[in-house]
Design an enzyme around this catalytic site. Structure first.
Site, PDB file in Angstrom:
ATOM      1  N   ASN A  32      54.935  53.493  43.739  1.00  8.56           N
ATOM      2  CA  ASN A  32      56.340  53.301  44.082  1.00  8.56           C
ATOM      3  C   ASN A  32      56.693  52.046  43.475  1.00  8.56           C
ATOM      4  OD1 ASN A  32      55.532  51.086  44.762  1.00  8.56           O
ATOM      5  ND2 ASN A  32      55.642  50.902  46.978  1.00  8.56           N
ATOM      6  N   ASN A  35      55.148  47.547  42.021  1.00 10.85           N
ATOM      7  CA  ASN A  35      54.848  46.086  40.211  1.00 10.85           C
ATOM      8  C   ASN A  35      54.373  46.589  39.086  1.00 10.85           C
ATOM      9  OD1 ASN A  35      54.237  43.424  40.046  1.00 10.85           O
ATOM     10  ND2 ASN A  35      51.657  43.914  40.908  1.00 10.85           N
ATOM     11  N   SER A 124      36.660  45.005  45.092  1.00 14.42           N
ATOM     12  CA  SER A 124      37.043  43.559  44.901  1.00 14.42           C
ATOM     13  C   SER A 124      35.622  42.661  44.430  1.00 14.42           C
ATOM     14  CB  SER A 124      38.591  42.591  45.253  1.00 14.42           C
ATOM     15  OG  SER A 124      37.932  41.831  44.910  1.00 14.42           O
ATOM     16  N   TYR A 149      44.279  39.279  51.336  1.00 14.15           N
ATOM     17  CA  TYR A 149      44.068  40.129  50.265  1.00 14.15           C
ATOM     18  C   TYR A 149      42.365  41.197  50.460  1.00 14.15           C
ATOM     19  CZ  TYR A 149      42.668  42.411  45.851  1.00 14.15           C
ATOM     20  OH  TYR A 149      41.983  43.163  45.157  1.00 14.15           O
ATOM     21  N   LYS A 153      40.174  45.298  51.448  1.00 15.22           N
ATOM     22  CA  LYS A 153      39.336  44.747  51.176  1.00 15.22           C
ATOM     23  C   LYS A 153      38.330  45.647  51.396  1.00 15.22           C
ATOM     24  CE  LYS A 153      41.722  45.642  46.921  1.00 15.22           C
ATOM     25  NZ  LYS A 153      42.116  46.906  46.962  1.00 15.22           N
ATOM     26  N   ASN A 179      36.591  40.162  37.097  1.00 17.57           N
ATOM     27  CA  ASN A 179      38.233  39.413  36.862  1.00 17.57           C
ATOM     28  C   ASN A 179      38.916  40.622  35.437  1.00 17.57           C
ATOM     29  OD1 ASN A 179      36.902  37.413  38.834  1.00 17.57           O
ATOM     30  ND2 ASN A 179      38.694  36.115  37.832  1.00 17.57           N
ATOM     31  N   LEU A 200      44.775  32.968  35.658  1.00 18.54           N
ATOM     32  CA  LEU A 200      44.329  32.318  34.399  1.00 18.54           C
ATOM     33  C   LEU A 200      44.181  33.052  33.148  1.00 18.54           C
ATOM     34  CD1 LEU A 200      42.778  30.205  33.461  1.00 18.54           C
ATOM     35  CD2 LEU A 200      40.718  31.680  32.884  1.00 18.54           C
ATOM     36  N   ARG A 231      34.012  32.787  36.263  1.00 28.71           N
ATOM     37  CA  ARG A 231      34.000  34.008  36.721  1.00 28.71           C
ATOM     38  C   ARG A 231      33.551  35.276  36.386  1.00 28.71           C
ATOM     39  NH1 ARG A 231      35.325  30.911  39.705  1.00 28.71           N
ATOM     40  NH2 ARG A 231      37.260  30.912  41.415  1.00 28.71           N
TER      41      ARG A 231
HETATM   42  P1  NAD Z   1      49.270  46.469  40.018  1.00 22.08           P
HETATM   43  O1  NAD Z   1      49.927  45.307  40.498  1.00 22.08           O
HETATM   44  O2  NAD Z   1      48.970  46.083  38.436  1.00 22.08           O
HETATM   45  O3  NAD Z   1      49.029  47.759  40.478  1.00 22.08           O
HETATM   46  C1  NAD Z   1      48.948  48.064  41.325  1.00 22.08           C
HETATM   47  C2  NAD Z   1      50.149  49.776  41.226  1.00 22.08           C
HETATM   48  O4  NAD Z   1      49.899  49.733  42.908  1.00 22.08           O
HETATM   49  C3  NAD Z   1      51.545  49.106  40.967  1.00 22.08           C
HETATM   50  O5  NAD Z   1      51.984  50.067  40.364  1.00 22.08           O
HETATM   51  C4  NAD Z   1      52.853  49.407  42.545  1.00 22.08           C
HETATM   52  O6  NAD Z   1      53.639  49.181  41.714  1.00 22.08           O
HETATM   53  C5  NAD Z   1      51.580  50.152  43.019  1.00 22.08           C
HETATM   54  N1  NAD Z   1      51.389  50.161  44.803  1.00 22.08           N
HETATM   55  C6  NAD Z   1      51.641  49.611  45.339  1.00 22.08           C
HETATM   56  N2  NAD Z   1      52.434  49.659  46.384  1.00 22.08           N
HETATM   57  C7  NAD Z   1      52.143  50.779  46.652  1.00 22.08           C
HETATM   58  C8  NAD Z   1      53.246  52.015  47.142  1.00 22.08           C
HETATM   59  N3  NAD Z   1      52.877  51.750  48.648  1.00 22.08           N
HETATM   60  N4  NAD Z   1      52.410  53.324  46.877  1.00 22.08           N
HETATM   61  C9  NAD Z   1      52.886  53.471  45.685  1.00 22.08           C
HETATM   62  N5  NAD Z   1      52.146  52.736  44.531  1.00 22.08           N
HETATM   63  C10 NAD Z   1      52.074  51.586  45.632  1.00 22.08           C
HETATM   64  O7  NAD Z   1      47.135  45.786  40.106  1.00 22.08           O
HETATM   65  P2  NAD Z   1      45.758  46.188  39.213  1.00 22.08           P
HETATM   66  O8  NAD Z   1      45.582  44.629  38.518  1.00 22.08           O
HETATM   67  O9  NAD Z   1      46.366  46.834  38.421  1.00 22.08           O
HETATM   68  O10 NAD Z   1      44.968  46.416  40.703  1.00 22.08           O
HETATM   69  C11 NAD Z   1      44.672  47.828  40.839  1.00 22.08           C
HETATM   70  C12 NAD Z   1      43.744  48.163  42.598  1.00 22.08           C
HETATM   71  O11 NAD Z   1      42.557  47.551  41.790  1.00 22.08           O
HETATM   72  C13 NAD Z   1      44.254  47.179  43.352  1.00 22.08           C
HETATM   73  O12 NAD Z   1      44.082  48.200  44.485  1.00 22.08           O
HETATM   74  C14 NAD Z   1      43.792  45.872  43.840  1.00 22.08           C
HETATM   75  O13 NAD Z   1      43.493  45.198  44.091  1.00 22.08           O
HETATM   76  C15 NAD Z   1      43.040  45.941  42.800  1.00 22.08           C
HETATM   77  N6  NAD Z   1      41.425  44.659  41.736  1.00 22.08           N
HETATM   78  C16 NAD Z   1      42.259  43.912  41.397  1.00 22.08           C
HETATM   79  C17 NAD Z   1      41.635  42.914  40.499  1.00 22.08           C
HETATM   80  C18 NAD Z   1      42.617  42.437  39.325  1.00 22.08           C
HETATM   81  O14 NAD Z   1      42.097  40.992  39.200  1.00 22.08           O
HETATM   82  N7  NAD Z   1      43.921  43.011  38.911  1.00 22.08           N
HETATM   83  C19 NAD Z   1      40.900  42.629  40.960  1.00 22.08           C
HETATM   84  C20 NAD Z   1      40.001  43.164  42.008  1.00 22.08           C
HETATM   85  C21 NAD Z   1      40.502  44.442  42.461  1.00 22.08           C
HETATM   86  N1  UDP Z   2      42.621  28.655  37.283  1.00 20.94           N
HETATM   87  C1  UDP Z   2      42.911  27.575  36.611  1.00 20.94           C
HETATM   88  N2  UDP Z   2      44.294  27.625  35.954  1.00 20.94           N
HETATM   89  C2  UDP Z   2      45.022  28.314  36.222  1.00 20.94           C
HETATM   90  C3  UDP Z   2      44.802  30.251  36.907  1.00 20.94           C
HETATM   91  C4  UDP Z   2      43.466  29.656  37.029  1.00 20.94           C
HETATM   92  O1  UDP Z   2      42.191  26.401  36.198  1.00 20.94           O
HETATM   93  O2  UDP Z   2      46.409  28.482  36.087  1.00 20.94           O
HETATM   94  C5  UDP Z   2      40.556  28.845  37.606  1.00 20.94           C
HETATM   95  C6  UDP Z   2      40.905  28.950  38.592  1.00 20.94           C
HETATM   96  O3  UDP Z   2      40.980  28.149  39.527  1.00 20.94           O
HETATM   97  C7  UDP Z   2      39.344  29.777  38.808  1.00 20.94           C
HETATM   98  C8  UDP Z   2      39.465  30.705  37.596  1.00 20.94           C
HETATM   99  O4  UDP Z   2      40.494  29.949  36.506  1.00 20.94           O
HETATM  100  O5  UDP Z   2      38.310  29.276  38.423  1.00 20.94           O
HETATM  101  C9  UDP Z   2      39.855  32.672  37.472  1.00 20.94           C
HETATM  102  O6  UDP Z   2      41.052  32.394  38.428  1.00 20.94           O
HETATM  103  P1  UDP Z   2      42.026  33.371  39.098  1.00 20.94           P
HETATM  104  O7  UDP Z   2      42.836  33.113  39.440  1.00 20.94           O
HETATM  105  O8  UDP Z   2      41.647  34.148  36.905  1.00 20.94           O
HETATM  106  O9  UDP Z   2      40.544  34.475  39.188  1.00 20.94           O
HETATM  107  P2  UDP Z   2      39.844  34.346  41.097  1.00 20.94           P
HETATM  108  O10 UDP Z   2      39.871  32.675  41.233  1.00 20.94           O
HETATM  109  O11 UDP Z   2      40.632  35.549  41.428  1.00 20.94           O
HETATM  110  O12 UDP Z   2      38.823  34.982  41.196  1.00 20.94           O
END
Ligand code: NAD
Ligand code: UDP
Length: 339
Positions: A32, A35, A124, A149, A153, A179, A200, A231
């Protein structure tokens, strides 16, 4: 074979769509644009020579989804779409439950109606909460989560497991990412955070490009190797490949849960050092108090994915830093609105 990729224009979804095309699948992207930007499609085309079919659609809306399922013979859904900012989820919990939980239930309902019973879900490491010792293994109890969040999940995982129990023909694969960092080695695709990044690696990238003066390191008094948070960083390319590997579970009904991580941890200072090397300049930083809700250290045991999916992370921290930097340099303001 057609694979519906929800959130396929996002960070992980776009890299996975490329890997799907390279492996001979046909991704159909639903997003949609909450993001992400449409110009990602052109980048996928530049890398693979193919532009995936794209539907601007919302997973919360059945009338958006049904025509897509009616038109295509979809083999499986890889479900990335959702909201992912931990801090924002504390302020707007209902938005997170609506998109992540209600949105997934809506998608599952439509899948059921069209007899598409194969799903791979983006979960996650946050579901392990703050009580389990590292390395996290899939059989650990989940819960004790500190933000909406993470709970969203957790709830979706529960919905999927219950659905699979009730309707055993379903094949559910839950991938728990650690991560994700890095970018496509071409520098054409990467993470494009809106506003000031919370994570980070994107924050460090923006310091390197001059958008911010220094990195705030949240805590140097943790019981870790150098006092900073630890991490399990995993390259987005490895993560994307993990989804292609998971597709081999398609025809095995049941619930399959896998950690996708490197299996070891790096501290914030190690990430800073790897990035400084990649960009050829020392990243300035200041030590700050701990960030609320942060855990000192966690990393994965990813041996189950290796055994059952034949998946293993290959990229090291140095590669993640190099690729993030290449993407940042080539795209200092992220993806263009239109290309
Ligand atoms: P992202 O925000 O880059 O991608 C998510 C996509 O979903 C975006 O393009 C957004 O436009 C779309 N979207 C949001 N709401 C929507 C809706 N209602 N209908 C259709 N599309 C929609 O995020 P990402 O980093 O690519 O993460 C993807 C998935 O992985 C997510 O579910 C996130 O929670 C999970 N995840 C991400 C991380 C991370 O650190 N990036 C870590 C663990 C899990
Ligand atoms: N972190 C930091 N400065 C920042 C962002 C993150 O020191 O500006 C640290 C945070 O405290 C953690 C690690 O980097 O120890 C990874 O953080 P991130 O937010 O990327 O991932 P998450 O905490 O969700 O695992």
């Amino acid at each position: 074979m057609k694979i519906l990729v929800t959130g396929g224009l996002g960070y992980i979804g776009s890299h996975t769509s490329v890997k799907l095309i390279e492996a001979g699948y046909t991704p159909i992207i639903v997003d949609n644009l909450y993001n992400s930007k449409k110009s990602v499609l052109k980048r996928i085309n530049e890398i693979t020579g193919q532009q995936p079919l794209f539907y601007e659609a919302d997973i919360r809306n059945k009338t958006d989804l049904k025509p897509i399922f009616a038109q295509h013979d979809i083999e499986a859904v890889i479900h990335f779409a959702g909201l992912k900012a931990v801090g924002e989820s504390v302020k707007k919990p209902l938005a997170y439950y609506e998109v992540n939980v209600y949105g997934t239930i809506t998608l599952l309902d439509v899948m059921s109606e069209y007899q598409v019973n194969n799903i791979i879900f983006s979960s996650s490491a946050t579901v392990y909460g703050d009580k389990n010792p590292s390395p996290f293994i899939e059989s650990y109890p989940t819960g004790n989560i500190t933000n909406p969040y993470g709970w969203s999940k957790f709830m979706v995982e529960q919905c999927l497991m219950d659905l699979q129990k009730a309707e055993p023909e379903w094949s559910v694969t839950i991938l728990r990412y650690f991560n994700p960092v890095g970018a496509h080695p071409s520098g054409l695709m990467g993470e494009d955070p809106q506003g000031v990044p919370n994570n980070l690696m994107p924050y460090i990238s923006q310091v390197a490009i001059g958008k911010h003066g220094f990195l705030s390191i949240y805590g140097n008094d943790y019981p870790t190797k150098d006092g900073t948070g630890v991490r399990d960083y995993v390259h987005v390319e490895d993560l994307a490949t993990g989804h292609v590997c998971a597709l081999q579970k398609l025809n095995q009904s049941g619930t399959h849960i896998y950690n996708l991580g490197n299996g070891s941890g790096n501290s914030v200072l190690e990430v800073v050092s790897a990035f400084s090397k990649a960009c050829g300049q020392q990243i300035p930083y200041k030590m700050m108090p701990r960030r609320a809700g942060d855990i000192a250290a966690f990393w994965s045991d990813a041996s189950k994915a290796q055994k059952e999916l034949n998946w293993q992370a290959h990229y090291q921290l140095e590669d993640m830093a190099k690729d993030s930097w290449r993407w940042q340099q080539k795209n200092p303001t992220g993806y263009p609105d239109e290309e």
